[in-house]
Structure formats: structure tokens, C-alpha cells
Enzyme design. Structure first.
Site, PDB file in Angstrom:
ATOM      1  N   GLY A 198      36.053  40.881  43.890  1.00  0.00           N
ATOM      2  CA  GLY A 198      36.864  42.075  43.688  1.00  0.00           C
ATOM      3  C   GLY A 198      37.036  42.843  44.983  1.00  0.00           C
ATOM      4  O   GLY A 198      36.213  42.765  45.891  1.00  0.00           O
TER       5      GLY A 198
ATOM      6  N   GLY B  84      33.995  38.016  41.344  1.00  0.00           N
ATOM      7  CA  GLY B  84      35.124  37.935  40.436  1.00  0.00           C
ATOM      8  C   GLY B  84      35.898  36.639  40.540  1.00  0.00           C
ATOM      9  O   GLY B  84      36.560  36.229  39.590  1.00  0.00           O
TER      10      GLY B  84
ATOM     11  N   GLU C 121      25.901  40.243  44.406  1.00  0.00           N
ATOM     12  CA  GLU C 121      26.005  41.660  44.058  1.00  0.00           C
ATOM     13  C   GLU C 121      24.758  42.489  44.371  1.00  0.00           C
ATOM     14  O   GLU C 121      24.867  43.684  44.673  1.00  0.00           O
ATOM     15  CB  GLU C 121      26.376  41.808  42.578  1.00  0.00           C
ATOM     16  CG  GLU C 121      27.802  41.427  42.251  1.00  0.00           C
ATOM     17  CD  GLU C 121      28.021  39.931  42.102  1.00  0.00           C
ATOM     18  OE1 GLU C 121      29.184  39.509  41.933  1.00  0.00           O
ATOM     19  OE2 GLU C 121      27.030  39.171  42.158  1.00  0.00           O
TER      20      GLU C 121
ATOM     21  N   ASP D 282      28.284  40.503  37.800  1.00  0.00           N
ATOM     22  CA  ASP D 282      29.189  40.861  36.710  1.00  0.00           C
ATOM     23  C   ASP D 282      30.284  39.806  36.581  1.00  0.00           C
ATOM     24  O   ASP D 282      30.080  38.660  36.941  1.00  0.00           O
ATOM     25  CB  ASP D 282      29.768  42.265  36.941  1.00  0.00           C
ATOM     26  CG  ASP D 282      30.771  42.294  38.087  1.00  0.00           C
ATOM     27  OD1 ASP D 282      30.539  41.634  39.112  1.00  0.00           O
ATOM     28  OD2 ASP D 282      31.810  42.989  37.958  1.00  0.00           O
TER      29      ASP D 282
END
Length: 405
Positions: A102, A151, A174, A182
Site C-alpha cells: 500500500g 497489499g 509490517e 494485514d
């Protein structure tokens, strides 16, 4: 071999299931010059006789996802799914990345400027598209030629086929930026062999394309020099049958048996990362490092001590919970967790991690709390709760699209 998904295809085809066997820019750092890319060109479309290919096209940003890209992908995929003349869909990235994750620098600026609704939309739109990929009614081929992190994994791993290459670099980095794995990572990480998922999720270490095939994150492998031939064969196919795609990818791909790297350490990983708590995991790695003087143990210990302590505890719980949840349940929980991270009510680690790693790049984050011992159970528990009672949950169309177990 672990079953990742049982893809429900349209009424013209029967059910098929596919096996789930098995420096950092994972949530991409972006220079200001690429923040205003032409939105119309960030996702390109290639049309063929019986298929469509979406091409992520932000090469200067390693094809990092922003809200507009996720929304465009969602719209395209929906229209292709409803088109009876399209048999299957492919997804790839331009230049040297598939998708580095992301666009966290734009997210960082959103939050710092108080644009919280835009920040929430960033996660909501991306997670919704990831759910669409996992429940897509047509075969899906992701070509992971290059960096595939965060992502980028979230929009590819839930699909039917994932083709890795010698240029593929996978990671869920992350914890290095004070966040949590995530984009559906808490669903697929615990379904990897042994406790490999905990190791990858807590340390953010990388896997090669061969290692992705070895543990089941990718379904096929090919040297990048053969990609052009494979893509040409896919363009020629007139089919909506996943078994035909399986045969084609297998025919032009390569069989790999990764004997080195992280998979050769699986017994040690299980021994250390199978413990119940972060403290016990760190102690186990520390003991093995002292006993064996092994460079791998030493580097793993160093990594565990440099990432966010709060992220370690939150991530471990998330991965352990995800082992018993469906993909949509994981995304819904991750959404709540992501909102907690961007509000900084519990800790400012997420913004601090982005600042230190990809904005100011001093690589010296000041974590809060600074040690694992200072992370309370209440802090971890709050991370998994709703932001507010009136805060809407992630609304996935589970009544229309069946969730996978």
C-alpha cells in the site's frame, strides 16, 4: 498440503480446488514526485480474445496501491465477472515490481493532516477488492514477477493461480513500521507449514519465488526469461476452465525444489516460533543463538529486537486468531486493527515507523512502548476492539459472495 481456497466458479463450471502447499519497501516508500500520478494510467487493461489482464502501472512507486487503484480494480473485476465473453482474468505489475504493498506515505500524510475518513477509505476499498479476488467466480492468474509485499500479496494470494519467478521477492514487513500483517495476511500466514507464518509475520523476512512455491504461497514457478512465452500462451487460450490454465502454467513453468533458505530451517522455526508468547519466542531464539552460534539465529534475534514491540504482540495474536477464521473474518478484524493503528490512541508506532523507515529514513524509530515487557495485555486487547461503538465495521458482501474457509 493445505487447501487455501475452493474457488466457486460460475454455473458453466464445476467446483475446483487448488492446493496451498506450501531496504524494505513492502508497504511502499514513495517520493513526492509520484504522489500525483495520472490516475487513468495507474491501472492499465490488456484485452484478449477470451481474457482480460489488469496491469498495475506505478513503476516509480513499485506499483504501490492507492485508493483510486483499488477502486478501479474493483470496478474492472466486477464488469469482467459479469461479462460472459471473458473466461479468465490475469493481474501483473509493470517494470520490476508486481506490487510493493500500500501507498503508506500518502496514508501517513492523510493521517497527519487529519483526513481520517480518507485514511479509513484507503483500507476499506483495498480490503473489499481483496475479498473480491478471494471469491472471484472466474479463474485468476497473478504474475508475481518482482517485489510482492503487503497489499501486493493481499490482491494475489487469494486468487486461483500465483506464478512466481526468479525475480520475485515476498515479505510481510509490517512490524518494521509499527503495523501488523494485514491485507488478509492473518488468513494465509497461519496456513503455511508449521510455524513459518509466525516467523514471517513477526520478522518480516523475505522469501524468494522458489521458496514461495515450496511453502504454497505460489502455485507455479518460471524463470523470468520465459514469461513472455507464458503470457503469449495465456492470450491464445479460449477457455474458462481452470484445469486448462493449470496445464498451461505447468507446461511452460518449471518444477523447483528449494533446498536452501528458510525452508531448510523449518524445524528450528517450529521449535522457536511455536511458543505461546512473544517473550517465549524471543527467549527461545536467544537460547538457540547462544547454543549454536548460528548466524541465522543471531540475525533473527536482532530483527525481533529492532521491530515494534507492540506490533510483535499484536501480530502474533492476529496470526493465531486467523488460523481459525475465514478470509472475510480476518479482513474484518484487520480493518478494526488498522483503524486503531492510524488513530494513534494506543500508540503512535505506525506513524513513527513510517517516518523512520520511509519518510525521514533515519532508521531509528522510537517505539512506544520501547520494550516487549512494557506492552500490556490491555494495549493488545484494545487493538482488537472497535474504534468506537458507532464506528462502522468493514461491510463485505458475504451474503452475495461465499467466504472461503
Amino acid at each position: 498440503m493445505l487447501i487455501f481456497k475452493e474457488a466457486a466458479f460460475s454455473m458453466r463450471r464445476r467446483l475446483h480446488s487448488y492446493s496451498f502447499v506450501g531496504h524494505y519497501r513492502g508497504l511502499c516508500s514513495l517520493p513526492d514526485t509520484v504522489l500525483n500520478d495520472d490516475l487513468d494510467t495507474q491501472v492499465l487493461v490488456e484485452g484478449n480474445a477470451w481474457s482480460r489482464t489488469a496491469i498495475l502501472n506505478r513503476p516509480s512507486a513499485l506499483n504501490a496501491l492507492n485508493t483510486s487503484m483499488s477502486a478501479r480494480l474493483q470496478k474492472l473485476y466486477q464488469s469482467w465477472e459479469n461479462n460472459p465473453d471473458i473466461g479468465f482474468v490475469a493481474l501483473k505489475g509493470s517494470d520490476r515490481a508486481f506490487c510493493a504493498g500500500g501507498d503508506i506515505v500518502s496514508l501517513y500524510h492523510m493521517v497527519n493532516r487529519g483526513k481520517m475518513e480518507e485514511a479509513k477509505e484507503f483500507f476499506r476499498v483495498a480490503y473489499t477488492f481483496m475479498y473480491s479476488v478471494s471469491t472471484y467466480l472466474k479463474p485468476h492468474v497473478a504474475i508475481l514477477n518482482g517485489i510482492t509485499m503487503g497489499g501486493g500479496a493481499g490482491i494475489s494470494i487469494p486468487g486461483t493461480f500465483r506464478l512466481a519467478t526468479d525475480k520475485t521477492v515476498f515479505a510481510t514487513p509490517e512490524t518494521l513500521i509499527g503495523f501488523h500483517p494485514d491485507a488478509g495476511a492473518s488468513f494465509y500466514l497461519p496456513r503455511l507449514p508449521g510455524h513459518l507464518g509466525e516467523y514471517l509475520g513477526l520478522t518480516g523476512e523475505k522469501l524468494s519465488g522458489e521458496e514461495m512455491v515450496g511453502c504454497g504461497l505460489a502455485t507455479h514457478y518460471s524463470h523470468s526469461s520465459r514469461l513472455q512465452s507464458i503470457e503469449e500462451q495465456l492470450r491464445k487460450l479460449v477457455t474458462d476452465d481452470p484445469s486448462v490454465l493449470e496445464t498451461t502454467l505447468g507446461k511452460y513453468g518449471e518444477v523447483v525444489y528449494p533446498e536452501k533458505g528458510v525452508l531448510s530451517r523449518i524445524e528450528m522455526i517450529d521449535k522457536c516460533f511455536g511458543h505461546d508468547t512473544v517473550e517465549e519466542i524471543i527467549d527461545a531464539v536467544e537460547n538457540e543463538a547462544a547454543r549454536t552460534c548460528d548466524d541465522w539465529c543471531t540475525s533473527t534475534l536482532k530483527r525481533l529486537k529492532e521491530v515494534s514491540p507492540l506490533s510483535l504482540k499484536v501480530s502474533l495474536r492476529s496470526i493465531r486468531e486467523g488460523r481459525f477464521q475465514t478470509h472475510d473474518q480476518c479482513l474484518a478484524r484487520e480493518y478494526r486493527m488498522s483503524l486503531q493503528a492510524i488513530t494513534t490512541q494506543i500508540s503512535g508506532d505506525f506513524l513513527e515507523g513510517i517516518r523512520a523507515r520511509v519518510v525521514e529514513k533515519d532508521l531509528a524509530p522510537k517505539w512506544d512502548p520501547p520494550t516487549v515487557e512494557q506492552v500490556s495485555e490491555d494495549m493488545v486487547e484494545q487493538y482488537f476492539s472497535r474504534l468506537r461503538e458507532c464506528e462502522p465495521e468493514l461491510d463485505l458482501p458475504t451474503n452475495l459472495r461465499e467466504a472461503f474457509i
